[in-house]
Design an enzyme around this catalytic site. Structure first.
Site, mmCIF file in Angstrom:
data_model
loop_
_atom_site.group_PDB
_atom_site.id
_atom_site.type_symbol
_atom_site.label_atom_id
_atom_site.label_comp_id
_atom_site.label_asym_id
_atom_site.label_seq_id
_atom_site.Cartn_x
_atom_site.Cartn_y
_atom_site.Cartn_z
ATOM 1 N N ASP A 18 0.933 -1.142 -0.092
ATOM 2 C CA ASP A 18 0.014 -0.011 0.028
ATOM 3 C C ASP A 18 0.883 1.207 -0.224
ATOM 4 O O ASP A 18 1.908 1.114 0.551
ATOM 5 C CB ASP A 18 -1.032 -0.017 1.317
ATOM 6 C CG ASP A 18 -2.045 0.828 1.026
ATOM 7 O OD1 ASP A 18 -2.512 1.418 -0.130
ATOM 8 O OD2 ASP A 18 -2.810 1.173 1.989
ATOM 9 N N GLY A 19 0.415 2.460 -0.465
ATOM 10 C CA GLY A 19 1.005 3.604 -0.422
ATOM 11 C C GLY A 19 1.678 4.239 -1.792
ATOM 12 O O GLY A 19 2.183 5.155 -1.840
ATOM 13 N N TRP A 23 3.099 7.913 -2.260
ATOM 14 C CA TRP A 23 4.334 8.161 -2.552
ATOM 15 C C TRP A 23 4.465 8.881 -3.854
ATOM 16 O O TRP A 23 5.494 9.868 -3.852
ATOM 17 C CB TRP A 23 5.060 6.640 -3.103
ATOM 18 C CG TRP A 23 6.426 6.645 -3.557
ATOM 19 C CD1 TRP A 23 7.452 6.642 -2.913
ATOM 20 C CD2 TRP A 23 6.904 7.218 -4.991
ATOM 21 N NE1 TRP A 23 8.481 6.568 -3.337
ATOM 22 C CE2 TRP A 23 8.190 6.837 -4.611
ATOM 23 C CE3 TRP A 23 6.166 7.172 -5.832
ATOM 24 C CZ2 TRP A 23 9.160 7.146 -5.910
ATOM 25 C CZ3 TRP A 23 7.258 7.567 -7.053
ATOM 26 C CH2 TRP A 23 8.642 7.464 -7.057
ATOM 27 N N SER A 63 -7.263 -5.307 -5.278
ATOM 28 C CA SER A 63 -8.454 -5.947 -4.271
ATOM 29 C C SER A 63 -9.795 -5.912 -5.200
ATOM 30 O O SER A 63 -9.973 -5.333 -6.043
ATOM 31 C CB SER A 63 -8.709 -5.223 -3.147
ATOM 32 O OG SER A 63 -9.242 -4.100 -3.198
ATOM 33 N N ASN A 66 -11.018 -2.578 -5.486
ATOM 34 C CA ASN A 66 -10.240 -1.524 -6.223
ATOM 35 C C ASN A 66 -10.710 -1.225 -7.515
ATOM 36 O O ASN A 66 -10.518 -0.336 -8.237
ATOM 37 C CB ASN A 66 -8.729 -2.048 -6.357
ATOM 38 C CG ASN A 66 -7.927 -1.753 -5.116
ATOM 39 O OD1 ASN A 66 -6.951 -2.992 -5.063
ATOM 40 N ND2 ASN A 66 -8.230 -0.952 -4.476
ATOM 41 N N SER A 194 -7.961 -4.822 5.040
ATOM 42 C CA SER A 194 -8.704 -4.334 3.670
ATOM 43 C C SER A 194 -9.082 -5.849 2.911
ATOM 44 O O SER A 194 -8.731 -5.703 1.763
ATOM 45 C CB SER A 194 -7.684 -3.486 2.741
ATOM 46 O OG SER A 194 -7.796 -2.239 3.661
HETATM 47 C C1 IPE Z 1 -5.409 -2.619 -0.294
HETATM 48 O O1 IPE Z 1 -5.091 -1.345 -0.422
HETATM 49 C C2 IPE Z 1 -5.354 -3.434 -1.533
HETATM 50 C C3 IPE Z 1 -4.122 -3.712 -2.134
HETATM 51 C C4 IPE Z 1 -2.883 -3.112 -1.658
HETATM 52 C C5 IPE Z 1 -3.948 -4.202 -3.345
HETATM 53 P P1 IPE Z 1 -6.238 -0.114 -0.591
HETATM 54 O O2 IPE Z 1 -5.493 0.992 -0.874
HETATM 55 O O3 IPE Z 1 -7.210 -0.546 -1.759
HETATM 56 O O4 IPE Z 1 -7.181 -0.328 0.967
HETATM 57 P P2 IPE Z 1 -7.962 0.732 1.509
HETATM 58 O O5 IPE Z 1 -8.824 1.170 0.349
HETATM 59 O O6 IPE Z 1 -6.706 1.601 1.998
HETATM 60 O O7 IPE Z 1 -8.574 0.126 2.679
HETATM 61 C C1 IPE Z 2 -1.242 0.032 -3.390
HETATM 62 O O1 IPE Z 2 -1.194 1.619 -3.390
HETATM 63 C C2 IPE Z 2 -1.673 -0.234 -4.693
HETATM 64 C C3 IPE Z 2 -3.199 -0.643 -5.044
HETATM 65 C C4 IPE Z 2 -4.168 -0.476 -4.193
HETATM 66 C C5 IPE Z 2 -3.289 -1.389 -6.297
HETATM 67 P P1 IPE Z 2 -2.494 2.643 -3.416
HETATM 68 O O2 IPE Z 2 -2.761 3.069 -4.803
HETATM 69 O O3 IPE Z 2 -3.519 2.223 -2.608
HETATM 70 O O4 IPE Z 2 -1.893 3.930 -2.758
HETATM 71 P P2 IPE Z 2 -2.472 4.988 -1.669
HETATM 72 O O5 IPE Z 2 -2.888 4.197 -0.631
HETATM 73 O O6 IPE Z 2 -3.398 5.635 -2.435
HETATM 74 O O7 IPE Z 2 -1.384 5.874 -1.308
HETATM 75 MG MG MG Z 3 -3.972 2.473 -0.661
#
Ligand code: IPE
Ligand code: IPE
Ligand code: MG
Length: 248
Positions: A18-19, A23, A63, A66, A194
């Site tokens: 995540d992140g 980033w 997910s 997503n 999540s």
């Molecule tokens: C969890 O991250 C899913 C993946 C890393 C693929 P999300 O960014 O989708 O989760 P939430 O929405 O912050 O809970």
């Molecule tokens: C994780 O990073 C990648 C996926 C969930 C596919 P994010 O896209 O959720 O990044 P943040 O949480 O918005 O920073």
């Molecule tokens: Mg995220």
């Protein structure tokens, strides 16, 4: 294969990557750049896991929730997985990595699904680390699909209700044959699962790290493994000391 950490090495590590978006935002870049950089962290993480003696590495890549993201981001994430498999499959195969995909494959685009199946098929006989990619994965969806299958077996007279045990349900999930994760890591500072491996992580050690996924390095991973080695896992029982005292 070297044991790079003192103490027990987890057999299965599962990571909520995540992140990526934050980033990118911190650098004034579009979210997509964060996802791109995240793929580099994936490559390094697979290598580190294999060299540390981890046997199963599960990466949460997309997910079942997503799909709620803007269509352009969803398309971008699908494209990145496609590119990763296309570019890295030969290399992963050479390194004896076995690939498994978990998640609902039915909804996936017709240009992505054959690639995923090819990756699983090509690497099926490999004996090195198993890289489990959770794509279009959500625990509630996985458990629901498993329960539907069991209910249909019962309705067809193939299974009696009392035969549905925890083991039987485990064996009906997408993760069938994969041991439960010993360690679940989530990057980016968020402290939630999540919808990730809810059934399988009943007794997993959880670790929430502040780093955004693109910054997750070999060093950070090894530090997490060191910290795991100091954890005391009891699975509802008692630890060695308590057991010894109690048994006197
Ligand atoms: C969890 O991250 C899913 C993946 C890393 C693929 P999300 O960014 O989708 O989760 P939430 O929405 O912050 O809970
Ligand atoms: C994780 O990073 C990648 C996926 C969930 C596919 P994010 O896209 O959720 O990044 P943040 O949480 O918005 O920073
Ligand atoms: Mg995220």
């Amino acid at each position: 294969m070297t044991n790079l950490t003192a103490g027990p090495v987890p057999q299965h590590v599962a990571i909520i990557m995540d992140g990526n978006g934050r980033w990118a935002k911190a650098r004034g870049l579009p979210r997509t750049m964060g996802h791109r950089k995240g793929v580099e962290a994936v490559r390094e993480t697979v290598r580190t896991a294999a060299s540390a003696g981890i046997q199963y590495l599960t990466l949460y890549a997309f997910s079942s929730e997503n799909w709620r993201r803007p269509e352009s981001e969803v398309t971008d994430l699908m494209g990145l997985l496609k590119m990763f498999i296309r570019r890295d499959l030969a290399e992963l195969h050479k390194e004896n990595v076995r690939i498994r995909i978990i998640g609902d494959k039915v909804q996936l685009r017709s240009d992505l699904l054959p690639l995923l199946l090819e990756a699983e098929e090509t690497t099926r006989g490999n004996t090195g680390i198993t890289l489990v990619i959770a794509f279009n994965y959500g625990s509630r969806d996985e458990i629901t699909r498993a329960v539907q299958r069991l209910a249909s077996d019962v309705a067809n007279g193939l299974l009696a209700p009392h035969q549905i045990t925890a083991e039987h349900l485990s064996a009906t999930l997408d993760t069938q044959g994969i041991p439960d994760p010993d360690l679940v890591i989530r990057t980016s500072g968020e402290e939630r699962l999540s919808n990730f491996l809810l059934w399988q992580s009943a007794y997993s050690e959880l670790m929430f790290l502040p780093d955004f996924w693109p910054d997750f390095s070999r060093e950070t991973f090894l530090k997490a493994l060191e910290s795991y080695a100091c954890r005391d896992r009891r699975f509802g029982g008692v630890d060695e000391t308590t057991r010894a005292v109690g048994s006197v």
